[in-house]
Structures are given as structure tokens and as C-alpha cells.
Design a protein around this motif. Structure first.
Motif: not given
Length: 447
Positions: A53-55, A164-166, A172-173, A193-197
Motif C-alpha cells: 500500500x506504500x510501495x 488480501x495482497x492486491x 494505496x491508490x 508517510x509511506x515509509x512509516x507505513x
């Protein structure tokens, strides 16, 4: 009267009552193991969902924010991922899946963090690093899915994981679109924020249990990775004692196996399609809509993964891969038609509203591509799990090597190829993949 030898060979528990007790205990144990494995797969899928969700939005925004530099760094990323797949099975075998997942997660966090303040050297270095870590992460994931499954459950378990993964595409989007369009956050704050997640899944990975695998009913063929004189000693070695030379050798030998050779077009398609889904297609949409359109892709990818995983053992992989192929062709053709304005203009009250319907067609195209992606992911993992349950690390290593090599090559030529050329390559390859996959699936009946 029985002699002493006969008495020693007579089973101690030979009455019907004790047999029933043993059967009941064995059945209960089997159900418990199956439930435990499913819980572990749910934890694994949720952790991957949070990480990506971050990557995923970070990857999608590369070609939008950094343009050609984004394409080149993604090419470096997948080149590193490709090469690292020859090393990652050894690391997973040596340190175990849990530690390997944590190592991989840290590399993703570093890559996302390099986008907080962008410099060309830092992006390239972090791309190499996340390629190495990504190979370890995905090899550990594939190994765990195979170990948590039997031939009957591999399809459903793969579907559950990818479902679950997708959902990361949805979270994320939509999250990135909201943060960019509504909150108006700068890129540096967004990626902080993304790095923390991305660091949060480490907590979940710590709760994963060792795989509990019931005995496989059918005789499974295994890949010999030793010379004739050392074959006898191989059985006495634990997986953790395998050398990097033997792991590397097992991957090379797998390439000589007929089913793997037949699956190479499917693995190539799987890699090139990722470039189209997350590089070419998002660049057509624009920053304002890309998050919402790609969230539809993620929704249909997740939902279809769960459904197709369940159907895999019931109606067969061949039918599902054929439907996925048709879905991919229709989706890509729709996208190219609407992009080149060769679709009929819609009008309401004599006013052209082509721009709105163009976005609508992108939503429909992304849904079809999400379904297709789910089909190929679930059925490829399912088939590999059935063919090579005792060689999970090597099989996933081959999968990811071919897939990431194709992705890297596609990211290199992506900026220079037209949309028509990208779609032409993708659709030709998906048709070839479908045909060869059907032949490869026939080998699953002989194991």
C-alpha cells in the motif's frame, strides 16, 4: 500357537475401537493444521497488503513525477531483482522465511525513503537495494505459500493471499489520490508517510508460525541438485544446510525441466504486463485520476484472486487461464482505441462528453486488466506449487528471475515504444502464454 517372531510382528492396536480413535485423532489434527496454515496465509497477505500500500503508489508515481528517470530507476530495480533471484533462495533457506521477510521489508522502506528528497544517485542505489530485498521477500513468500499448502489447497491458498495482497492497490491508490488532491501534501511528506507505513508489516511477520504441512498423497518428483556420488548424503541434510552452490544448481536444473520451459512465455508475460499495468497505463491517465483508476484495477485483482483461487481446483487451470487471456486482450485493445480517439464519440444533448467517457473506458479497461492479472498470478503459483512442492525456493527463484528480467527490459524500452507497440507485444505474448500454459498444465497429472 504363534511363535515369538509372529507375536513381535503383530500390531499392538489392532481392534476396531482403537482404529476409530486413531482415525478421529488424525482427522482432527488434519483440520487443525489446515486452519493454522490458513491463519498464517491471512497474516502474510495482510502484511504484504500494508507494505505494498506504500510501495505500489510510490512505483506508479515514479513515471509520473520523475518521468524518464522513473522509468530508468524501475529498470534498474527489476534488473537487480532478476539477478538477485539466484542468491535469494540460499538466503531464505539459510535464515528462514520469517527473517527473510523482515530483511526484504527494510529494503522497501529505504527505497520509499529515497523519494523524500530525490537525487539521481540515491534513487539508483536504493533501486538496486530494493531489487535485492524484493527477491528475498518474494522468494520467502512463495516458499511459505507452497509449504502451507497441499495439492488440493494450493489454488485456494494462493487466491486468498493475492486477494488480501492486491487490496493494496485500492488502499494505496485511493490514499495517495486523497493525500495529493484533497490534502495537498507535498511529495516529501507523502513519501515520509509511506515509509512509516512500510515498516508496519514487520510486526505481523513476527507472528508467523512454522509451516505445518500434512503428508502429500501423491508421489512428487524432485529435482536432483547433487552429483551421483553425493546423492546418498543429500537425504541426511536439512534444507538450512544447502550451500549457495547447490541452490544455484537447483535453479539451473529447473530451467531444463520441460514444464518450466513451457511456462517461460507465461512468466515473461507476467513480467512485461507489470510494466504496462504500473508504468505505461498510469502515464496515460494523469495525476488527478490515476489513483482512482488504479484502485479499480486493485479491487478487481483482489476480488478475482479470491474467486479464481477457489475455482482453480474445481474447474481447472486451463479454463481460467483462457478467460484471463481474453480479458487481457479486450482490456488493452479498449485502452488503445479510446486513447487514439478511434472509439465512437458519445453525446448527450448534442454535447460531446468524450473526456468523461474516456475516463470511464479507462475504468473498464483497468477492471479487465485486474481480472487478467489475478488469473495469471493465481494459476501460475498454483501450477508451480503442484509441480514442485519440495523445491519451493528454487521454483519461485526461477519464476521471479524470468518475471523480473522481462519487467526490467520492458521498463527500458517502455519510454521509447508507442502505446500501440506496447499493446501489440503484450497481446501477442499473452496468446502464446495461454497455449504453452495449457500444455504445461498437463504435467500436473503425472506428478
Amino acid at each position: 500357537m504363534k511363535n515369538k517372531e509372529d507375536l513381535l510382528q503383530t500390531p499392538l492396536l489392532n481392534d476396531h475401537h482403537h482404529q476409530e480413535e486413531n482415525d478421529y485423532y488424525s482427522h482432527s489434527k488434519s483440520i487443525q493444521n489446515k486452519n493454522n496454515n490458513k491463519i498464517n496465509i491471512i497474516i502474510l497477505g495482510l502484511c504484504f497488503c500494508i507494505l505494498f500500500s506504500a510501495f505500489s503508489p510510490t512505483q506508479i508515481l515514479q513515471t509520473t513525477i520523475n518521468q524518464n528517470l522513473g522509468y530508468y530507476t524501475l529498470a534498474v530495480l527489476y534488473s537487480s531483482l532478476s539477478i538477485s533471484n539466484f542468491i535469494s533462495p540460499f538466503i531464505v533457506s539459510k535464515f528462514g522465511e520469517k527473517i527473510s521477510l523482515i530483511i526484504g521489508t527494510l529494503s522497501y522502506a529505504i527505497y520509499i525513503g529515497s523519494n523524500i528528497y530525490v537525487t539521481q544517485p540515491s534513487l539508483y542505489i536504493s533501486s538496486i537495494l530494493v531489487g535485492f530485498g524484493g527477491a528475498i521477500l518474494w522468494n520467502a513468500q512463495g516458499s511459505l505459500i507452497i509449504k502451507y499448502s497441499t495439492e488440493e489447497t494450493i489454488g485456494a491458498n494462493t487466491g486468498l493471499f493475492f486477494a488480501l495482497f492486491q487490496t493494496d492497490q485500492i488502499i494505496g491508490n485511493i490514499g495517495s489520490a486523497t493525500l495529493i488532491n484533497k490534502a495537498g501534501l507535498s511529495n516529501s511528506i507523502l513519501f515520509t508517510i509511506f515509509m512509516g507505513i512500510s515498516l508496519m508489516p514487520i510486526i505481523g511477520f513476527l507472528f508467523l508460525k512454522c509451516p505445518i504441512t500434512p503428508k502429500i498423497k501423491k508421489t512428487i518428483k524432485s529435482i536432483n541438485i547433487q552429483d551421483e556420488e553425493t546423492k546418498g548424503n543429500q537425504e541426511n541434510h536439512d534444507d538450512d544446510d544447502l550451500s549457495i552452490k547447490n541452490i544455484f544448481k537447483s535453479i539451473i536444473i529447473l530451467f531444463k525441466d520441460k514444464p518450466i520451459q513451457l511456462l517461460i512465455p507465461s512468466l515473461l508475460y507476467s513480467g512485461i504486463s507489470q510494466t504496462f499495468f504500473f508504468g505505461v497505463f498510469p502515464s496515460l491517465i494523469g495525476v488527478e485520476w490515476v489513483g482512482y483508476v488504479m484502485s479499480v484495477f486493485g479491487f478487481f485483482d483482489a476480488l478475482s484472486s479470491f474467486i479464481l483461487g477457489k475455482l482453480s481446483f474445481k474447474i481447472g487451470r486451463k479454463i481460467l487461464i483462457l478467460i484471463s487471456t481474453i480479458s487481457s486482450i479486450i482490456g488493452t485493445v479498449l485502452i488503445i482505441l479510446v486513447n487514439q480517439s478511434k472509439i465512437i464519440y458519445f453525446s448527450i444533448n448534442n454535447n460531446n462528453n468524450y473526456g468523461e467517457y474516456k475516463i470511464l473506458c479507462y475504468f473498464i479497461g483497468s477492471a479487465l486488466l485486474g481480472f487478467s492479472d489475478a488469473g495469471f498470478n493465481t494459476q501460475l503459483y498454483s501450477l508451480l506449487g503442484v509441480l514442485y512442492p519440495t523445491n519451493g525456493e528454487a521454483a519461485v527463484g526461477v519464476f521471479k528471475f524470468v518475471q523480473s528480467t522481462a519487467t526490467a527490459v520492458a521498463f527500458i524500452y517502455g519510454p521509447y515504444a508507442s502505446l500501440f507497440e506496447n499493446v501489440f507485444v503484450l497481446d501477442c505474448l499473452v496468446i502464446i502464454s495461454c497455449v504453452f500454459f495449457i500444455f504445461a498444465d498437463n504435467f500436473s497429472k503425472s506428478v
